[in-house]
Design a protein around this motif. Structure first.
Motif, mmCIF file in Angstrom:
data_model
loop_
_atom_site.group_PDB
_atom_site.id
_atom_site.type_symbol
_atom_site.label_atom_id
_atom_site.label_comp_id
_atom_site.label_asym_id
_atom_site.label_seq_id
_atom_site.Cartn_x
_atom_site.Cartn_y
_atom_site.Cartn_z
ATOM 1 N N ASP A 14 0.830 -1.212 0.000
ATOM 2 C CA ASP A 14 0.000 0.000 0.000
ATOM 3 C C ASP A 14 0.862 1.259 0.000
ATOM 4 N N VAL A 15 1.917 1.235 0.810
ATOM 5 C CA VAL A 15 2.791 2.413 0.883
ATOM 6 C C VAL A 15 3.465 2.654 -0.465
ATOM 7 N N LEU A 16 3.918 1.575 -1.084
ATOM 8 C CA LEU A 16 4.576 1.735 -2.381
ATOM 9 C C LEU A 16 3.641 2.375 -3.388
ATOM 10 N N SER A 17 2.395 1.880 -3.437
ATOM 11 C CA SER A 17 1.521 2.443 -4.458
ATOM 12 C C SER A 17 1.014 3.827 -4.086
ATOM 13 N N SER A 18 0.797 4.076 -2.799
ATOM 14 C CA SER A 18 0.236 5.392 -2.459
ATOM 15 C C SER A 18 1.292 6.502 -2.385
ATOM 16 N N THR A 19 2.572 6.147 -2.221
ATOM 17 C CA THR A 19 3.563 7.228 -2.056
ATOM 18 C C THR A 19 4.534 7.381 -3.227
ATOM 19 N N TYR A 65 5.715 19.109 3.383
ATOM 20 C CA TYR A 65 5.405 17.933 2.564
ATOM 21 C C TYR A 65 4.936 16.833 3.512
ATOM 22 N N VAL A 66 3.894 16.121 3.109
ATOM 23 C CA VAL A 66 3.340 15.081 3.979
ATOM 24 C C VAL A 66 3.318 13.747 3.232
ATOM 25 N N ILE A 67 3.937 12.753 3.836
ATOM 26 C CA ILE A 67 3.921 11.391 3.277
ATOM 27 C C ILE A 67 3.147 10.517 4.257
ATOM 28 N N GLU A 68 2.037 9.951 3.785
ATOM 29 C CA GLU A 68 1.211 9.157 4.707
ATOM 30 C C GLU A 68 1.512 7.669 4.601
ATOM 31 N N ILE A 69 1.618 7.045 5.760
ATOM 32 C CA ILE A 69 1.804 5.589 5.819
ATOM 33 C C ILE A 69 0.706 5.008 6.713
ATOM 34 N N GLU A 125 3.919 0.345 17.143
ATOM 35 C CA GLU A 125 5.171 1.097 17.026
ATOM 36 C C GLU A 125 6.323 0.226 16.519
ATOM 37 N N CYS A 126 6.370 -1.011 16.987
ATOM 38 C CA CYS A 126 7.520 -1.861 16.649
ATOM 39 C C CYS A 126 7.616 -2.181 15.153
ATOM 40 N N PHE A 127 6.517 -2.064 14.419
ATOM 41 C CA PHE A 127 6.577 -2.342 12.977
ATOM 42 C C PHE A 127 6.778 -1.073 12.152
ATOM 43 N N SER A 128 6.674 0.080 12.810
ATOM 44 C CA SER A 128 6.680 1.308 12.005
ATOM 45 C C SER A 128 7.984 1.552 11.237
ATOM 46 N N PRO A 129 9.164 1.118 11.753
ATOM 47 C CA PRO A 129 10.360 1.353 10.932
ATOM 48 C C PRO A 129 10.316 0.605 9.595
ATOM 49 N N ILE A 130 9.690 -0.561 9.575
ATOM 50 C CA ILE A 130 9.620 -1.321 8.316
ATOM 51 C C ILE A 130 8.832 -0.508 7.287
ATOM 52 N N VAL A 131 7.690 -0.002 7.718
ATOM 53 C CA VAL A 131 6.803 0.700 6.798
ATOM 54 C C VAL A 131 7.353 2.094 6.466
ATOM 55 N N ALA A 132 7.880 2.774 7.478
ATOM 56 C CA ALA A 132 8.377 4.145 7.260
ATOM 57 C C ALA A 132 9.627 4.182 6.389
#
Ligand code: F6R
Length: 367
Positions: free
Chosen positions: A204-209, A319-323, A328-335
């Motif tokens: 989702d992050v790849l396609s939305s950002t 600039y805003v990038i939404e994820i 919290e423990c998974f956020s570094p993977i996604v961010a």
């Protein structure tokens, strides 16, 4: 062989939904509520009786190690130290046979990491490897280990290997925590269900950002400096974001824990300083809001990585990038994903050779 992508790095960034999934395959059994890792299980007594865990690595793998420290200390409550291999090996470190050493290396050939492991092994520590390259030198010297199974990483800048390392460290932390009783069953079950959904969130992050980040990158082609800030689990993610930018775009970048800003780097902030701030809802959000206010007051250019629907940080950001929201423990993977894209596109627009940056090699086999 680049699968239609212009560079290996971009291909590897886009492979992450699959590579993270491959890392969990056969290990994360959500329906049965178990994490299967023979390397850990066969030596569970060593982990259980460990005085501490020492994580040894270099570069990006060292950043993964820092996140591993947060994970293992939070969920398994075992003390963890994270060491640069090159420092560890030359400072006569205290190592005993009650220590467990975890080495993290994509290539499995890094000379300093290898030398640090030899030293730890001589002193009787139990050595566990997290390598990507199968049958590599480090994989062979370790007592046990888990391969990341991210597939070959060709781009010199590490991307999919990093998120795979984080995945393995997460599995280890949850497995140890479940086993030693520090992670209760209900929490364990909900965390593993969430971990199972991470590949989809990366997708989702790849396609939305992707397009958005490409446009943001255009505005920073001539930047000469960058700061990356985060707190908690996202402090090492900030270090990694900065490393990606400097190694492929040759723009000077520094990562900092957001709260350390006032101890020095805040002096650098003016209207010419771009600042990437990782500010998901879970993880010291209110503290980050005040850090962002301090940056705003000094007119820094804010690129904020926030959760969908965020208002407070977004209102102040340029600039805003939404994820998507995660524990919290998974956020570094996604961010990390949009930060990889940001570094990639800035480098591409500067005409840099992203797959083979100057002065760097994929495996650093000399110290
Ligand atoms: C950064 C990068 C390097 C490596 C470091 C360790 O993108 O590629 O910082 O992470 O040289 O390499 P490995 O993991 O192979 O031991």
């Amino acid at each position: 062989e680049k699968g239609g992508y212009e560079h290996f790095m971009l291909k590897e960034i886009f492979e992450q939904p699959k590579s993270v999934h491959d890392t969990m395959r056969g290990r994360l059994l959500v329906d049965e509520g178990i994490i299967k890792m023979a390397g850990i299980w066969d030596h569970i007594e060593r982990f259980k009786n460990a005085n501490r865990i020492i994580i040894i690595a270099c570069g990006t793998s060292w950043h993964a190690g820092l996140i591993g420290e947060y994970l293992i200390e939070e969920y398994a409550r075992i003390p963890v130290e994270v060491e640069y291999a090159s420092e560890f090996r030359y400072r006569n470190p205290i190592i005993t046979d009650k220590d467990v050493v975890i080495a993290i290396s994509q290539s499995g050939e890094t000379a300093d990491t290898m030398a640090a492991l030899k030293l730890a092994k001589e002193k009787g520590a139990f050595i566990y490897g997290i390598c990507n390259v199968v049958d590599s030198s480090i994989a062979r010297i370790t007592d046990a280990g888990s391969y990341t199974h991210a597939g070959p990483e060709i781009g010199v800048a590490s991307t999919k290997a990093f998120t795979a390392q984080l995945t393995i460290l997460t599995l280890i932390a949850f497995k140890l925590g479940k086993h030693n009783g520090n992670l209760g069953n209900a929490d364990f079950m909900s965390l593993i269900a969430e971990l199972d959904a991470i590949p989809k969130k990366i997708e989702d992050v790849l396609s939305s950002t992707h397009e958005l980040v490409q446009n943001i990158a255009k505005d920073f082609v001539t930047a000469t400096n960058f700061l990356y800030l985060g707190r908690g689990y996202n402090y090492p993610a900030a270090l990694e974001g900065a490393l990606k930018l400097k190694e492929i775009s040759y723009i000077h970048a520094e990562g900092y824990p957001a709260a350390e800003m006032k101890h020095g780097p805040i002096a650098l902030i003016d209207e010419n300083m771009p600042i990437v701030i990782i500010a998901p809802k879970k993880g010291h959000y209110d503290k980050i809001v005040s850090n962002v206010q301090e940056i705003k007051a000094r007119k820094g250019k804010i690129i904020a990585v926030v959760n969908k629907g965020d208002t407070q940080v977004s209102e102040m950001a340029d600039y805003v990038i939404e994820i998507p929201e995660t524990s919290e423990c998974f956020s570094p993977i996604v961010a990390s994903v949009p930060l990889q894209l940001l570094a990639y596109y800035i480098a591409v627009y500067r005409g840099a050779n992203v797959d083979q940056p100057r002065n760097l090699a994929k495996s650093v086999t000399v110290e």
